[in-house]
Scaffold this motif. Structure first.
Motif, short mmCIF file in Angstrom:
data_model
loop_
_atom_site.label_atom_id
_atom_site.label_comp_id
_atom_site.label_asym_id
_atom_site.label_seq_id
_atom_site.Cartn_x
_atom_site.Cartn_y
_atom_site.Cartn_z
N ARG A 179 0.84 -1.20 0.00
CA ARG A 179 0.00 0.00 0.00
C ARG A 179 0.87 1.25 0.00
NH1 ARG A 179 -5.28 -0.64 0.64
NH2 ARG A 179 -5.54 1.59 0.95
N TRP A 180 1.95 1.18 0.77
CA TRP A 180 2.87 2.34 0.86
C TRP A 180 3.47 2.61 -0.53
CZ3 TRP A 180 8.15 2.84 0.03
CH2 TRP A 180 8.73 4.03 0.48
N ARG A 181 3.93 1.57 -1.22
CA ARG A 181 4.53 1.76 -2.55
C ARG A 181 3.52 2.34 -3.53
NH1 ARG A 181 7.71 -2.82 -1.04
NH2 ARG A 181 5.96 -4.19 -1.46
N ASP A 182 2.24 1.95 -3.34
CA ASP A 182 1.18 2.47 -4.21
C ASP A 182 0.74 3.87 -3.82
OD1 ASP A 182 1.09 0.32 -5.82
OD2 ASP A 182 -0.67 -0.62 -4.89
N ALA A 183 1.39 4.44 -2.79
CA ALA A 183 1.02 5.78 -2.28
C ALA A 183 -0.45 5.83 -1.88
CB ALA A 183 1.36 6.87 -3.29
N LYS A 184 -0.89 4.79 -1.15
CA LYS A 184 -2.26 4.75 -0.63
C LYS A 184 -2.21 4.80 0.89
CE LYS A 184 -4.43 2.04 -4.29
NZ LYS A 184 -4.82 0.69 -4.70
N VAL A 185 -3.12 5.58 1.47
CA VAL A 185 -3.21 5.66 2.92
C VAL A 185 -3.46 4.27 3.49
CG1 VAL A 185 -4.63 6.58 4.81
CG2 VAL A 185 -3.99 8.06 2.89
N GLN A 186 -2.82 3.95 4.63
CA GLN A 186 -3.05 2.64 5.24
C GLN A 186 -4.52 2.53 5.67
OE1 GLN A 186 -0.92 0.18 5.29
NE2 GLN A 186 0.76 1.39 4.43
N ASP A 187 -5.14 1.41 5.34
CA ASP A 187 -6.54 1.17 5.67
C ASP A 187 -6.63 0.74 7.12
OD1 ASP A 187 -9.10 0.38 5.95
OD2 ASP A 187 -9.17 -0.82 4.12
N ARG A 188 -7.25 1.60 7.95
CA ARG A 188 -7.27 1.33 9.39
C ARG A 188 -8.06 0.06 9.71
NH1 ARG A 188 -5.74 4.63 12.93
NH2 ARG A 188 -7.45 4.37 14.36
N THR A 189 -9.04 -0.27 8.86
CA THR A 189 -9.78 -1.52 9.09
C THR A 189 -8.85 -2.71 8.92
OG1 THR A 189 -11.76 -0.50 8.24
CG2 THR A 189 -11.75 -2.88 8.37
N ALA A 190 -8.01 -2.63 7.89
CA ALA A 190 -7.12 -3.76 7.60
C ALA A 190 -6.02 -3.91 8.64
CB ALA A 190 -6.50 -3.58 6.22
N VAL A 191 -5.71 -2.84 9.34
CA VAL A 191 -4.62 -2.94 10.31
C VAL A 191 -5.13 -2.96 11.75
CG1 VAL A 191 -2.97 -1.82 8.77
CG2 VAL A 191 -4.24 -0.44 10.39
N SER A 192 -6.44 -3.20 11.95
CA SER A 192 -6.95 -3.23 13.32
C SER A 192 -6.47 -4.50 14.01
CB SER A 192 -8.47 -3.15 13.32
OG SER A 192 -8.99 -4.31 12.73
N GLY A 193 -6.49 -4.49 15.32
CA GLY A 193 -6.02 -5.64 16.09
C GLY A 193 -4.55 -5.47 16.42
N ASN A 194 -4.12 -6.25 17.40
CA ASN A 194 -2.73 -6.15 17.86
C ASN A 194 -1.88 -7.19 17.14
OD1 ASN A 194 -3.73 -4.29 19.70
ND2 ASN A 194 -4.22 -5.93 21.15
N ARG A 195 -0.78 -6.77 16.60
CA ARG A 195 0.11 -7.70 15.91
C ARG A 195 1.54 -7.49 16.36
NH1 ARG A 195 -3.55 -6.70 11.84
NH2 ARG A 195 -4.21 -8.50 10.62
N LEU A 196 2.29 -8.55 16.33
CA LEU A 196 3.73 -8.44 16.49
C LEU A 196 4.34 -8.77 15.13
CD1 LEU A 196 4.59 -10.20 19.87
CD2 LEU A 196 4.74 -7.77 19.34
N VAL A 197 5.21 -7.94 14.65
CA VAL A 197 5.87 -8.24 13.38
C VAL A 197 7.37 -8.32 13.63
CG1 VAL A 197 4.08 -7.16 11.99
CG2 VAL A 197 6.03 -5.80 12.75
N SER A 198 8.04 -9.17 12.88
CA SER A 198 9.48 -9.36 13.09
C SER A 198 10.23 -9.17 11.78
CB SER A 198 9.76 -10.76 13.64
OG SER A 198 9.20 -10.89 14.92
N MET A 199 11.43 -8.64 11.88
CA MET A 199 12.31 -8.47 10.72
C MET A 199 13.67 -9.05 11.07
SD MET A 199 11.53 -4.52 9.65
CE MET A 199 9.84 -3.90 9.58
N ASN A 200 14.22 -9.80 10.13
CA ASN A 200 15.58 -10.30 10.31
C ASN A 200 16.54 -9.31 9.68
OD1 ASN A 200 14.75 -12.79 11.49
ND2 ASN A 200 14.02 -13.34 9.45
N LEU A 201 17.40 -8.74 10.50
CA LEU A 201 18.30 -7.69 10.02
C LEU A 201 19.74 -8.04 10.36
CD1 LEU A 201 16.16 -4.64 11.26
CD2 LEU A 201 16.22 -5.58 8.95
N LEU A 202 20.66 -7.34 9.75
CA LEU A 202 22.07 -7.47 10.09
C LEU A 202 22.53 -6.12 10.63
CD1 LEU A 202 23.27 -9.15 6.77
CD2 LEU A 202 22.82 -10.31 8.94
N ASN A 203 23.25 -6.14 11.74
CA ASN A 203 23.71 -4.85 12.25
C ASN A 203 24.97 -4.41 11.51
OD1 ASN A 203 25.94 -6.10 13.36
ND2 ASN A 203 25.15 -6.08 15.47
N SER A 204 25.55 -3.28 11.92
CA SER A 204 26.67 -2.71 11.16
C SER A 204 27.89 -3.63 11.16
CB SER A 204 27.04 -1.34 11.73
OG SER A 204 27.26 -1.45 13.11
#
Lengths: 343, 286
Positions: free
Chosen positions: B55-80
């Motif tokens: 949605r962000w890439r499409d330049a569309k406002v985040q849909d609050r209905t679609a993002v309701s509820g509590n979520r934990l999201v994780s990203m695998n990253l590498l530090n410096s």
């Protein structure tokens, strides 16, 4: 979200909304304007986790005014000043407290900065009727109801506060203090007065303008006499004598006479109570002017600096709050039913 | 792999989900040099991050209905240093934080989330509710020759409180039992910075000018927050509204026309401007 009784079920697709319990939309919308209201969560969003709006929750500190036991807890954990603000019910006590807090909304006050407060809900509630969102035409403040004293809490730093200082401002109905002149046995209930580092006596400037000016001066003198004879005045204590509603006084034809009356009252109190009180200092404030003839909070900064000034006796045994790395080490014993004590 | 958590808090519509969407795009696109780098996809559900980043890439406002509820999201990253680190964020609707101020309670699962790691605090720079006083408004109306507004009296409700009061209270609650876990780092993210930077102030100066109570609270450090202030434009400008048949905005079209979507992102720090959204995260996790 659903209710469990026999009444029609109230549902809302927003899992954070508790409309079934509160009757209010969590988004602040009218119920008929909210597109979540009346819609089952599963219908709106199949992928969203279905939440019970009444899921188990943890209770957070209320943000309301502190009880005497909670105020005593503040005194144990750091340097503090206790202020008892006394005066008849229309003398501007609530306006003064609200105005002090509201000054910090715009920045530091005479070099003193806001550090924290445990009573933000209480302050906000008190300030509301002078704020534009109340949609009132003129600023208004409520009377403090009769009952047990409660305390506003403000921690400040910088200027007269030094590194860090907590301020506890007692809030009790003005009528109760006035009764001290009729019956000194009531004074034993006024723990905040006996414990105060600074007594603050409010003199309603509007009343000094009218025919009641002699009675006002006499009432204040007799109220302090009642506090003294009832054992409420601490030897070596400090007193701020505060002329309130200075905007109304300055705008009146009788301004010079009212200011002279205030000066006479100051002289009387210094003569009659100077043997008990170490310092009696006058202040003139316009906490919440009805017009823009004076800035909001005129004189309040000087009064705050006086409240925070050095006092003779320590307010309490100070225990520095230790910082521990482990959660277990942060557990603290809870003491209940604590009363404000003399320093 | 090291496991780290960062707490994301903010009142409703303060830019929390947009930040996560832009961050996920940035680290997965790998077209801009960042302090923390993409560490690959691992077992676990990335569908939410992928959806909001799309949605962000499409330049569309985040849909609050679609993002309701509590979520934990994780990203695998590498530090410096190239060391893998799995970073977990909560994506929690701002209503949960508003409820803490208004109703003085908090769901148990959110309380647990709030007790982990450094804190990213989002404040929408363009919708700050400042305190206004009757006497000032009446004087202004009179000077302008307007009728003094005198409608039905509105009773007090905590939601009417200024933004800075609600934010200070939220931070105080994080340093008070039962949520307190000791001193922490705090990155204040002034979102929609593209709407604010016309005033010519640095993010820290903007905070002091628009949110003086919060600035005093952080400056006095009574609660021992170690804080930094950033100006963040994660969208880059106005996005198309959520509604299906709403008109598309020219500004959103301009953003879509950029060759690299990562270039929409602007982060203004103490004395730097960058596209690197991971910089505050790296600081929080030091």
């Amino acid at each position: 979200m659903t209710t469990e009784d026999e009444s029609p079920k109230i549902i809302c697709a927003n899992p954070d909304c508790r409309v079934a319990e509160t009757g209010r939309c969590v988004e602040g919308l009218a119920l008929d304007a909210c597109h979540h209201y009346g819609v089952d969560a599963e219908v709106m969003d199949d992928e969203a986790p279905v939440e019970d709006g009444r899921a188990e929750s943890v209770t957070l500190p209320s943000g309301g005014a502190l009880t005497p036991a909670q105020a005593a807890d503040v005194l144990r954990w750091g340097a503090a000043r206790v202020v008892a603000v006394i005066g008849p019910s229309d003398s501007g006590k609530t306006s003064l407290i609200a105005s002090l807090y509201d000054l910090f909304q715009e920045g530091s006050v005479d070099g003193i900065e806001f550090s924290r407060s445990r009573t933000l809900h209480a302050f906000e509630h008190t300030c509301h009727d002078a704020r534009a969102l109340s949609r009132r035409g003129v600023p208004h403040t409520h009377r403090t109801p009769r009952g047990e004293v409660s305390f506003y809490h403000l921690e400040v730093g910088g200027g007269a506060a030094g590194e860090q200082l907590a301020l506890l401002i007692g809030d009790r109905a003005g009528e109760e203090y006035r009764e001290a002149a009729d019956d000194i046995t009531v004074v034993s209930r006024f723990s905040e007065v006996a414990r105060a580092d600074t007594l603050t006596v409010l003199v309603n400037g509007e009343r000094l303008l009218g025919g009641g000016r002699h009675n006002l001066r006499h009432d204040i003198t007799m109220m302090l006499q009642g506090l003294r004879d009832g054992g409420g005045l601490r030897k070596g204590g400090r007193l701020a004598l505060v002329l309130t509603k200075l905007d109304a006084v300055q705008a009146a034809e009788e301004a010079a006479r009212a200011l002279r009356d205030f000066e006479l009252l100051l002289q009387d109190l210094q003569r009659l109570f100077g043997d008990v009180l170490a310092l009696i200092t006058p202040f003139r404030v316009a906490a919440s002017p009805k017009t823009d003839t004076m800035p909001r909070g005129t004189g309040v900064g000087a009064l705050l600096s006086f409240w925070l000034g050095q006092v003779d006796a320590p307010t309490s045994v100070v225990r520095r709050r230790p910082v521990h790395a482990r959660m277990f080490a942060r557990l603290q014993a809870v003491e209940e039913s604590l009363e404000l004590q003399h320093g | 792999m090291a496991e780290r958590s960062v707490v994301i808090i903010g009142l409703p519509a303060s830019g929390k989900t947009t930040f996560l969407a832009a961050l996920w795009h940035l680290v997965t696109a790998r077209d801009v040099e960042t302090t923390l780098r993409f560490g690959g996809l691992r077992a676990g559900d990335a569908s939410h991050l992928n959806a909001i980043a799309a949605r962000w890439r499409d330049a569309k406002v985040q849909d609050r209905t679609a993002v309701s509820g509590n979520r934990l999201v994780s990203m695998n990253l590498l530090n410096s240093d190239g060391v893998p680190v799995r970073v977990t964020f909560p994506d929690v609707p701002g209503e949960a934080y508003r409820r803490m101020w208004e109703d003085r309670d908090c769901q148990v699962e959110i309380a647990e989330v709030l007790q982990a790691g450094g804190v990213l605090l989002f404040i929408h720079a363009d919708t700050i509710q400042t305190p206004k006083w009757i006497v000032d408004e009446v004087a202004l109306s009179k000077r302008l020759g307007l009728e003094v507004p005198d409608g039905e009296v509105v009773p007090w409700h905590p939601r009417l409180s200024p933004t800075q009061v609600q934010i200070v209270d939220l931070l105080q609650l994080l340093r008070t039992p039962p949520l307190d876990v000791g001193p922490r780092r705090l990155a204040v993210m002034l979102s929609a910075w593209d709407k604010a930077d016309g005033e010519g102030l640095s993010p820290a100066a903007y905070l002091e000018a628009k949110l003086p109570l919060l600035a005093q609270y952080l400056g006095r450090r009574a609660d021992l927050w170690t804080s930094r202030v950033y100006g963040l434009s994660a969208q880059g400008g106005d996005y198309d509204p959520v509604e299906e048949h709403a008109d598309r905005l020219p500004a959103a079209e301009d953003l879509r026309n950029l060759d690299r979507a990562s270039m929409r992102i602007r982060l203004v720090g103490i004395d730097s401007k960058t596209h690197d959204l991971t910089e505050p995260l790296a600081w929080l996790m030091e």
